[in-house]
Design a protein around this motif. Structure first.
Motif, PDB file in Angstrom:
ATOM      1  N   LYS A  14       0.833  -1.194   0.000  1.00 32.09           N
ATOM      2  CA  LYS A  14       0.000   0.000   0.000  1.00 32.09           C
ATOM      3  C   LYS A  14       0.868   1.243   0.000  1.00 32.09           C
ATOM      4  O   LYS A  14       1.841   1.334   0.764  1.00 32.09           O
ATOM      5  CB  LYS A  14      -0.894   0.006   1.243  1.00 32.09           C
ATOM      6  CG  LYS A  14      -1.832   1.204   1.327  1.00 32.09           C
ATOM      7  CD  LYS A  14      -2.689   1.150   2.594  1.00 32.09           C
ATOM      8  CE  LYS A  14      -3.587   2.369   2.686  1.00 32.09           C
ATOM      9  NZ  LYS A  14      -4.386   2.367   3.938  1.00 32.09           N
ATOM     10  N   GLU A  15       0.540   2.208  -0.855  1.00 27.07           N
ATOM     11  CA  GLU A  15       1.254   3.482  -0.840  1.00 27.07           C
ATOM     12  C   GLU A  15       0.916   4.242   0.438  1.00 27.07           C
ATOM     13  O   GLU A  15      -0.233   4.273   0.883  1.00 27.07           O
ATOM     14  CB  GLU A  15       0.867   4.331  -2.049  1.00 27.07           C
ATOM     15  CG  GLU A  15       1.613   5.667  -2.102  1.00 27.07           C
ATOM     16  CD  GLU A  15       1.199   6.544  -3.262  1.00 27.07           C
ATOM     17  OE1 GLU A  15       1.592   7.734  -3.273  1.00 27.07           O
ATOM     18  OE2 GLU A  15       0.466   6.048  -4.156  1.00 27.07           O
ATOM     19  N   THR A  17      -0.036   7.251   2.516  1.00 27.65           N
ATOM     20  CA  THR A  17      -0.756   8.480   2.183  1.00 27.65           C
ATOM     21  C   THR A  17      -1.140   9.306   3.401  1.00 27.65           C
ATOM     22  O   THR A  17      -1.555  10.456   3.252  1.00 27.65           O
ATOM     23  CB  THR A  17      -2.040   8.151   1.392  1.00 27.65           C
ATOM     24  OG1 THR A  17      -2.855   7.265   2.172  1.00 27.65           O
ATOM     25  CG2 THR A  17      -1.703   7.507   0.053  1.00 27.65           C
ATOM     26  N   THR A  18      -1.013   8.754   4.609  1.00 28.65           N
ATOM     27  CA  THR A  18      -1.399   9.484   5.815  1.00 28.65           C
ATOM     28  C   THR A  18      -0.201   9.680   6.732  1.00 28.65           C
ATOM     29  O   THR A  18       0.808   8.974   6.617  1.00 28.65           O
ATOM     30  CB  THR A  18      -2.492   8.739   6.596  1.00 28.65           C
ATOM     31  OG1 THR A  18      -1.936   7.523   7.154  1.00 28.65           O
ATOM     32  CG2 THR A  18      -3.665   8.393   5.695  1.00 28.65           C
ATOM     33  N   LYS A  65       7.455   8.483  -3.744  1.00 25.46           N
ATOM     34  CA  LYS A  65       6.407   7.718  -3.077  1.00 25.46           C
ATOM     35  C   LYS A  65       7.054   6.754  -2.106  1.00 25.46           C
ATOM     36  O   LYS A  65       8.204   6.347  -2.300  1.00 25.46           O
ATOM     37  CB  LYS A  65       5.581   6.911  -4.090  1.00 25.46           C
ATOM     38  CG  LYS A  65       4.703   7.722  -5.030  1.00 25.46           C
ATOM     39  CD  LYS A  65       3.871   6.793  -5.914  1.00 25.46           C
ATOM     40  CE  LYS A  65       2.957   7.580  -6.837  1.00 25.46           C
ATOM     41  NZ  LYS A  65       2.087   6.677  -7.637  1.00 25.46           N
TER      42      LYS A  65
END
Length: 385
Positions: A14-15, A17-18, A65
């Motif tokens: 999972k990338e 992002t939070t 990323k």
């Protein structure tokens, strides 16, 4: 007889992002190597800031990323990916960098992590992936291939041997290596000390150089820009290097300057007070950083401060000599200064940072010292189909 086949739980990548996921990403090595005596964490706050577009000036020319791998809801690996447009423009390449990679010894995990980076690399039109590398040459780089049972440094990666087996299985090959030395510092009365001192005096009598007077950390301020301008000039031809911007100079000055004591900073100036060379080292803070898990606050900074005054080892952070003076013996002037400081502070050992195996000028300056080459790091490269 009933045969029961064991099914390996699926890997999910999972990338990040939070902010919560980013904190888990940065902290993962501390959990993975909690019981490893050789692992030394980076500064936790610095690693968080690296992925913040508002705090890291490299995002002016980079895209990035980071990813986490999960198995049954548990984090089992991490990896970052950096697309440095400036590096690709300078070196004429189409490469994606991988960075900050850690994973359990499971081929499915490493394949999933690198698969995520390679997929994004293809999406961005890249033809190769290489690393571990950071946003710039001031960041950590190189995967450990020798020296797994040697204590790490706060500005280098640690990894166990199986990482390299995984990289080979995934089709990654050596592109270049960096070497590291542990050097025995000359003691007072050692003939080598006098030899360096005489050589330094001869060079100084020819060029009339002088050292910047540094008594307090605030005295560095007028010279910081010159230090990094010289870094840009001297390091420009080295592997993957991209010149630092003004904002990056400010960032790395803020990161490293507090660690340097005046006695261990040799800033050599000409008669116009222009910097011609410098050598900067700092008392080793690795034990203190390991104890605090890379966190300076609320109490980690106390151990770091103690390391400044009770220590027998220094870390060699940066050294540079203006290109037109690199074969004139000026480096002996720097080393003489650092040797004298080491004697004054009862320093017994010095740890170099990673040095390119092809950088003969830097490697040759240690030939007169008792040393051992105790670590080697590698930058891997894979061609994408």
């Amino acid at each position: 007889m009933l045969t029961v086949e064991k099914t390996t739980p699926a890997i999910t990548v999972k990338e990040v992002t939070t902010k919560k996921e980013l904190r888990r990403f940065v902290d993962y090595p501390n959990r993975l190597y909690r019981d490893n005596p050789y692992f030394v964490p980076a500064f936790y706050g610095d690693d968080l800031a690296d992925w913040d577009k508002k705090k890291n000036p490299a995002f002016e020319y980079c895209e990035a990323k980071c990813f986490l791998a999960y198995q049954e809801g548990k984090i089992v690996g991490r990896i970052g990916a950096i697309l440095s447009h400036r590096a690709n423009e300078k070196w004429g390449t189409q490469r994606m960098r991988f960075t900050q990679v850690d994973f359990i010894d499971d081929r499915a995990v490493s394949a999933a992590l690198f698969g995520a980076v390679e997929d994004w690399a293809r999406e961005k039109g890249c033809t190769q992936v290489h690393g571990p590398l950071g946003f710039c040459d001031m960041d950590r780089e190189g995967m450990l291939v020798e020296g797994f049972e040697e204590p790490g440094l706060f500005f280098t990666y640690y990894n166990p041997p199986y990482y390299n087996d995984h990289l080979a299985a995934l089709g990654y090959e050596k592109d270049t290596d960096w070497m590291e030395y542990r050097i025995k510092a000359p003691a007072e009365g050692d003939p080598q000390v006098e030899r360096f001192h005489r050589l330094a005096e001869r060079v100084n009598s020819r060029y009339h150089f002088h050292f910047a007077k540094l008594k307090h950390r605030r005295d560095y301020v007028p010279y910081i820009r010159q230090v990094f301008q010289l870094v840009n000039e001297c390091y420009a031809p080295l592997y993957g290097v991209v010149e630092l911007s003004e904002r990056q100079i400010e960032k790395y000055a803020h990161k490293f300057a507090p660690l340097v004591q005046p006695d261990f900073a040799a800033l050599l100036l000409d008669d116009q007070d222009n910097m011609v060379a410098f050598g900067v080292s700092a008392p080793s803070v690795e034990k203190a950083i390991k104890k605090s898990h890379g966190r300076l606050f609320p109490f980690g900074f106390l151990g770091v401060l103690k390391s400044f005054y009770i220590n027998d080892t220094v870390d060699m952070l940066l050294i540079a000599v203006r290109p037109d003076l690199q074969s004139t013996g000026v480096n002996a002037v720097l080393l003489d200064h650092l040797i004298q400081s080491g004697i004054k502070h009862n320093i017994r050992y010095a740890e170099t940072g990673p040095m390119l195996e092809t950088n003969s000028k830097v490697l040759s300056q240690w030939k007169h010292f008792e040393k051992r080459q105790h670590k080697r790091r590698r930058c891997y490269l894979k061609n994408l189909e």
